[in-house]
Enzyme design. Structure first.
Site, PDB file in Angstrom:
ATOM      1  N   ARG A 154       0.704  -1.255   3.107  1.00 39.21           N
ATOM      2  CA  ARG A 154      -0.478  -0.435   2.669  1.00 39.21           C
ATOM      3  C   ARG A 154      -1.050  -0.069   3.907  1.00 39.21           C
ATOM      4  NH1 ARG A 154      -4.290  -1.411  -2.400  1.00 39.21           N
ATOM      5  NH2 ARG A 154      -4.854  -3.495  -1.342  1.00 39.21           N
ATOM      6  N   ASP A 178     -11.386  -8.554  -4.088  1.00 38.34           N
ATOM      7  CA  ASP A 178     -11.127  -7.762  -2.734  1.00 38.34           C
ATOM      8  C   ASP A 178     -12.267  -6.559  -2.714  1.00 38.34           C
ATOM      9  OD1 ASP A 178     -10.104  -5.941  -4.473  1.00 38.34           O
ATOM     10  OD2 ASP A 178      -8.118  -5.840  -3.554  1.00 38.34           O
TER      11      ASP A 178
END
EC number: 2.3.3.9
Length: 725
Positions: A340, A631
């Site tokens: 990613r 996160d």
């Protein structure tokens, strides 16, 4: 100051320049001069386009803010609102029908259904654990978590508890009966397993023998046919292995000598350069790129200390069995890896352009992660990733089809620099921003030859939902968001659009993270909802969770489920556009305080480790001491939620500050066992992490689309400079 080297029109941080030239380039067939000249042109051609796309985001947000301000005090008119979004080009006309045409996609993505891990690639140990999580012990996953109750003498304890072990064995036998039923009798009564004439023979209590109801489920075995040590079976496209060794503590208590059931678990893993890492400068980025390079070369290794011993963890080899026809059967021993990249928002001083500007970090990620992947493509790797010659890149936080088209253009330009065939670079589209959701079909169309993945990231998507409609009014409480009309429609819409654009058999349709890594019993009960919703992958927080979530794909034939769902009425855009406004805001003082404290505590618990330790993904105890995976996406929701309530007078700035200061000692207590931890309290004014949390909340309405990266990056760099890091 970062030392830079002049290369053509670029100033490249020396640490990055040296890494590329000395580590990444050799063995790729590309010269350093070629790479840097190509990077120079890509950056100078595409950075202005990137900047213009960000300006368009800001323009849309300003127009939407103004519309809500103009209609303040009036009942929300969804018809007028939708027409307004169409008029300004936010909600585009539906794209003409098409089918995705992606080629050369690995089976793990196109034709299999199973769990997906997401891990910070900045942490080599986590990256290796995830890569090796393609196969996981069912017995360990059950024994070591709350998936098996500790009631009735089944406590985990320090040594092996046979009562608990027997519960694990019973659970596994029930799974075998479900996934590989016998023609007669039950695995519960098995006393032995062997292979004869290419078939599985199961000895049962009482002396009779049985076999599989469907002999085709037997794929292979290890060891002698008469006394195999492993039996490989397949169900719903997923493998699992009955492991036999009567000399082990578990095997000697098992009537058939079974010591474990090994699950094919994390079919795919996203190695994350984005929301789960804290990378703010060239030094940090090189750590990321070096680990990704190690994964692509197959030589990533990490010294690990466990139980007083140190050993080197490496990437697992492929698994080899004797097939029913006597020929070798080889299965991938590792998770298929995506990487990613970051989105379009941030710039970074790892490279400066000819005008001295920081370059878009997403362009840098694309160039560097693709360069490293050449080693796996061209056979330099001892642990090959894709077997079809593809590189899988997840692109997050895109807003609408123009941004998806920009990614498609960027990938084409990178392929040209690296001499890769067109469409080698595949794209995973995160459906986590509102403008992408409502225009999802057009987003997929913009990358129809590259798309291998769409995924609902409900955490970021909720953050964008709040920020987009910041001026509309006070939002519902955070926990209530999951039951709001928009979110169910959004989840269904993603599947509906994915199926209608031909993603089945070509791409993953994915669902989001189980954020409570300690609550595996609850996950076993609830996360089956994802395959039932038509997702052929869903995110899990650990290899253990992957082994358990794999059970759901044995219970649900996802591809058959998708065929059913393809016939239903499509989800409604009108439902998706339903703003999650609180119907009334007369919450009690206690309710408001609880909401504020919960958000404040989560923000502080995550931000303090991000700023002070450079840790981008943490298991943060919530206000009730339940460990939650946090996160940047969860931070975005919490900070935007407080900002929204502050904007609409549900809370005051004094209340917000009081809550943050009261929660700081709670966070300090929760981190008391961490030797590297620096307390937040009581010196709030000089604590950089605390000040970052304050800015994210108090200035939350001003953050671009509610993103937390600008504040986090600036404050982490401030901390590093102050402490000589």
């Amino acid at each position: 100051m970062t030392e830079h080297v002049q290369v053509g029109g670029l100033q490249v941080a020396k640490v990055l320049f040296d890494f590329v030239n000395n580590e990444a380039i050799p063995g790729t067939g590309i010269t350093a001069d070629q790479f840097w000249a190509g990077a120079d042109k890509v950056i100078h051609d595409l950075a202005p386009k990137n900047k213009a796309l960000l300006a368009k985001r800001d323009d849309f947000q300003a127009r939407i803010d103004t519309w809500h301000q103009t209609h303040a005090g009036q009942a929300h008119d969804p018809v007028a609102y939708k027409a307004f979004l169409q008029d300004i080009g936010y909600l585009l006309p539906e794209a003409a029908d098409f089918q995705a045409s992606t080629q050369n996609v690995d089976d793990e993505i196109a034709r299999m259904a199973g769990p997906q891990l997401v891990v910070p690639v900045m942490n080599a140990r986590f990256a290796l654990n995830a890569s090796n999580a393609r196969w996981g012990s069912l017995y360990d996953a059950l024994y070591g978590t709350d998936a098996i109750s500790e009631a009735d003498g089944a406590e985990k304890g320090k040594g092996y508890n046979k009562v608990r072990g027997d519960k694990v064995i019973a659970f596994a036998r029930a799974f075998l009966d479900e996934a590989a039923p016998l023609s007669a009798g039950s695995h519960v009564d098995s006393t032995g397993y062997k292979i004869a004439d290419g078939k599985l023979i199961v000895s049962l209590k009482g002396g009779s023998n049985s076999g599989l109801r469907d002999d085709a489920q037997l794929i292979g075995f290890q060891g002698p046919a008469a006394q195999p040590i492993a039996i490989l079976l397949k169900h719903n496209g997923l493998h699992f292995e009955i492991q036999i060794d009567a000399s082990t503590p578990v095997g000697q208590t098992d009537a058939a000598g079974v010591k474990d059931v090994l699950m094919e678990a994390a079919l795919t893993t996203i190695m994350d350069c984005e929301d789960s890492v804290a990378a703010v400068d060239a030094d940090d980025k090189v750590v990321i790129y070096r680990n990704w390079l190690g994964l692509m070369k197959g030589d990533l290794a990490e010294e690990v200390a466990k139980g007083g011993k140190t050993f080197t963890r490496t990437m697992n080899p492929d698994r080899v069995y004797t097939g029913v026809d006597g020929q070798d059967v080889t299965l991938h021993g590792r998770s298929l890896l995506f990487v990613r990249n970051v989105g379009h928002l941030m710039t970074i001083d790892a490279i400066l352009d000819k005008a001295g500007n920081e370059v878009p970090e997403g362009i840098l990620d694309g160039l560097l992660t693709s360069l490293a992947a050449i080693h796996s493509l061209n056979g330099n790797s001892s642990r090959k990733n894709s077997r079809t010659g593809s590189v899988y890149i997840v692109k997050p936080k895109m807003h609408g089809p123009e941004e998806a088209a920009f990614t498609n253009e960027l990938f084409g330009r990178i392929e040209d620099v690296l001499n890769l065939p067109r469409n080698t670079l595949k794209v995973g589209i995160m459906d986590e921003e509102r403008r992408t959701t409502v225009n999802l079909k057009a987003c997929i169309k913009a990358a129809s030859e590259r798309v291998v993945f769409i995924n609902t990231g409900f955490l970021d998507r909720t953050g964008d939902e709040i920020h987009t409609s910041m001026e509309a009014g006070a939002m519902v409480r955070k926990a209530a968001m999951k039951t709001e009309k928009w979110i169910g429609a959004y989840e269904n819409w993603n599947v509906d659009i994915g199926l209608s654009t031909g993603l089945q058999g070509r791409a993953q349709i994915g669902k989001g993270m189980w954020a409570m890594p300690d609550l595996m019993a609850a996950m076993l009960e609830q996360k089956i909802a994802h395959p039932l919703a038509g997702a052929n992958t869903a995110w899990v927080p650990s290899p253990t969770a992957a082994a358990l979530h794999a059970l759901h794909y044995h219970k649900v034939d996802v591809f058959a489920r998708q065929a059913e769902l393809a016939k239903r009425e499509r989800a409604s855009v009108d439902d998706i556009l339903t703003i999650p406004l609180a119907k009334n805001t007369d919450w009690s003082e206690e309710e408001i305080r609880n909401e504020l404290d919960n958000n404040a505590q989560g923000i502080l618990g995550y931000v303090v480790r991000w700023i002070d330790q450079g840790v981008g993904c943490s298991k943060v105890p919530d206000i009730n001491d339940v460990g939650l995976m946090e996160d940047r996406a969860t931070l975005r929701i919490s900070s935007q939620h407080i900002a929204n309530w502050l904007r609409h007078g549900v809370v005051t700035q004094d209340q917000v500050m009081e809550s943050l200061k009261r929660m700081a000692p709670v966070v300090d207590r929760q981190n008391a066992g961490d030797a590297l931890y620096r307390p937040l309290a009581p010196d709030f004014d000089s604590n950089i992490a605390f000040q970052a949390a304050v800015e994210l909340v108090i200035e939350g309405t001003k953050q671009p689309n509610g993103y937390t990266e600008p504040v986090l990056h600036r404050k982490r760099r401030e901390f590093k400079a102050k402490n000589g890091l």
